[in-house]
Design a protein around this motif. Structure first.
Motif, PDB file in Angstrom:
ATOM      1  N   ASN B  31       3.044 -11.264  14.004  1.00 22.89           N
ATOM      2  CA  ASN B  31       3.205 -12.252  12.813  1.00 22.89           C
ATOM      3  C   ASN B  31       4.148 -11.554  11.951  1.00 22.89           C
ATOM      4  OD1 ASN B  31       1.479 -14.324  13.732  1.00 22.89           O
ATOM      5  ND2 ASN B  31      -0.266 -13.373  12.510  1.00 22.89           N
ATOM      6  N   ILE B  34       7.653 -12.642  12.930  1.00 20.69           N
ATOM      7  CA  ILE B  34       7.921 -13.898  12.965  1.00 20.69           C
ATOM      8  C   ILE B  34       8.456 -14.265  11.470  1.00 20.69           C
ATOM      9  CG2 ILE B  34       6.710 -16.283  12.503  1.00 20.69           C
ATOM     10  CD1 ILE B  34       5.023 -15.609  14.936  1.00 20.69           C
ATOM     11  N   LEU B  35       7.795 -13.559  10.489  1.00 28.98           N
ATOM     12  CA  LEU B  35       8.054 -13.492   8.962  1.00 28.98           C
ATOM     13  C   LEU B  35       9.367 -13.019   8.759  1.00 28.98           C
ATOM     14  CD1 LEU B  35       6.855 -14.549   6.446  1.00 28.98           C
ATOM     15  CD2 LEU B  35       5.986 -12.269   5.904  1.00 28.98           C
ATOM     16  N   LYS B  39      11.117 -17.137  11.083  1.00 30.15           N
ATOM     17  CA  LYS B  39      10.930 -17.990  11.938  1.00 30.15           C
ATOM     18  C   LYS B  39       9.538 -18.751  11.377  1.00 30.15           C
ATOM     19  CE  LYS B  39      12.580 -16.601  16.162  1.00 30.15           C
ATOM     20  NZ  LYS B  39      12.423 -15.748  17.359  1.00 30.15           N
ATOM     21  N   ALA B  40       9.025 -18.057  10.132  1.00 30.23           N
ATOM     22  CA  ALA B  40       7.700 -18.734   9.908  1.00 30.23           C
ATOM     23  C   ALA B  40       7.951 -19.950   9.160  1.00 30.23           C
ATOM     24  CB  ALA B  40       7.066 -17.679   8.757  1.00 30.23           C
ATOM     25  N   LYS B  41       6.881 -20.825   9.136  1.00 31.49           N
ATOM     26  CA  LYS B  41       7.020 -22.299   8.353  1.00 31.49           C
ATOM     27  C   LYS B  41       6.223 -22.255   6.987  1.00 31.49           C
ATOM     28  CE  LYS B  41       8.811 -25.195  11.338  1.00 31.49           C
ATOM     29  NZ  LYS B  41       7.978 -25.881  12.710  1.00 31.49           N
ATOM     30  N   ALA B  42       5.527 -21.177   7.131  1.00 32.04           N
ATOM     31  CA  ALA B  42       4.660 -21.244   5.666  1.00 32.04           C
ATOM     32  C   ALA B  42       4.136 -19.920   5.441  1.00 32.04           C
ATOM     33  CB  ALA B  42       3.531 -22.210   5.612  1.00 32.04           C
ATOM     34  N   ILE B  43       3.817 -19.407   4.386  1.00 28.02           N
ATOM     35  CA  ILE B  43       3.014 -18.047   4.062  1.00 28.02           C
ATOM     36  C   ILE B  43       1.689 -18.301   3.286  1.00 28.02           C
ATOM     37  CG2 ILE B  43       4.774 -17.571   2.229  1.00 28.02           C
ATOM     38  CD1 ILE B  43       4.460 -14.303   3.381  1.00 28.02           C
TER      39      ILE B  43
END
Lengths: 174, 66
Positions: B31, B34-35, B39-43
């Motif tokens: 994860n 990804i951040l 590539k993250a879509k939301a946090i």
């Protein structure tokens, strides 16, 4: 230990396999009876489970062929829909059910149901024209039912696609 | 124009490895990766709070709009 949902899905998968095999047998038997009816016109009296097109065969062999084509086409579409449903069981992963592959399969089912509905509708119109010629042909063409199924499954497919997007977004939410 | 995650910059400033940060914020390496790679879509706010606490920084130090 399987959950209740998994048990129900397993049972449904078995039922779908039975339906698929039954539809294949039905369609295949109709095709074989049709082929036999070329050499033995008596076969047209019972193409499958009492389906009697002998009067039409005597009247006009071309129209008989056309009607059998519609019957076989509809049977094939029904078997295809059952096959696509079985494929969903193979593709689906219950821990992450919203996948693009399953969404595409559901969309294909709605398209197949729509085509089956159109075939049934055209066949129904054809039968009505035969009735006008004084021929009695009894066969149930569930055009409305298939078109309704197509509409319902199409709606479910759109909602499922939204589910895929939401799941994907959720997976990439840290 | 998009939101850019400058996690690697802050990690370098604080001389912290991905493994250390992963343990401190209780996130998997996957994860965090990804951040870090954008590539993250939301946090989640809770995640952002944990990262800011671990790196002793402000959200603006990690997130940039450019």
């Amino acid at each position: 230990m399987k959950t209740k949902t998994e048990r129900i899905l397993s049972a449904t998968q078995v039922v779908m396999w039975i339906i698929f095999i039954g539809l294949c047998i039905q369609t295949g038997a109709t095709v074989i009876s049709y082929c036999v009816s070329f050499y033995n016109p008596e076969a047209a009296k019972n193409l499958y489970m009492g389906l009697n097109f002998s009067e039409l065969r005597q009247y006009d062999i071309g129209q008989y062929q056309a009607l059998v084509f519609f019957v076989v086409a509809l049977g094939t579409m029904k078997a295809y829909i059952a096959y696509l449903t079985i494929k969903i069981f193979k593709e689906i992963n219950l821990s992450q059910p919203f996948s693009m592959e399953v969404a595409k399969l559901i969309q294909k089912i709605s398209q197949a149901a729509f085509i089956a509905g159109l075939v049934a509708l055209i066949a129904y119109g054809y039968i009505e024209s035969l009735h006008n010629d004084g021929l009695k042909v009894n066969y149930n063409w569930p055009a409305g039912e298939f078109l309704l199924l197509a509409g319902v499954v199409f709606t479910i497919a759109r909602v499922f696609k939204k589910g895929v997007e939401l799941q994907s977004e959720h997976e990439l939410t840290i | 124009m998009q939101i850019v995650v400058n996690l690697d910059v802050m990690m370098a400033k604080r001389k912290m490895s991905l493994n250390e940060l992963s343990e401190k914020v209780d996130l998997t390496l996957a994860n965090l990766s990804i951040l870090k790679t954008g590539k993250a879509k939301a946090i989640r706010f809770s995640t952002l709070e944990a990262i800011c606490k671990a790196l002793d920084c402000q959200p603006g130090d990690i997130l940039e709009y450019k």
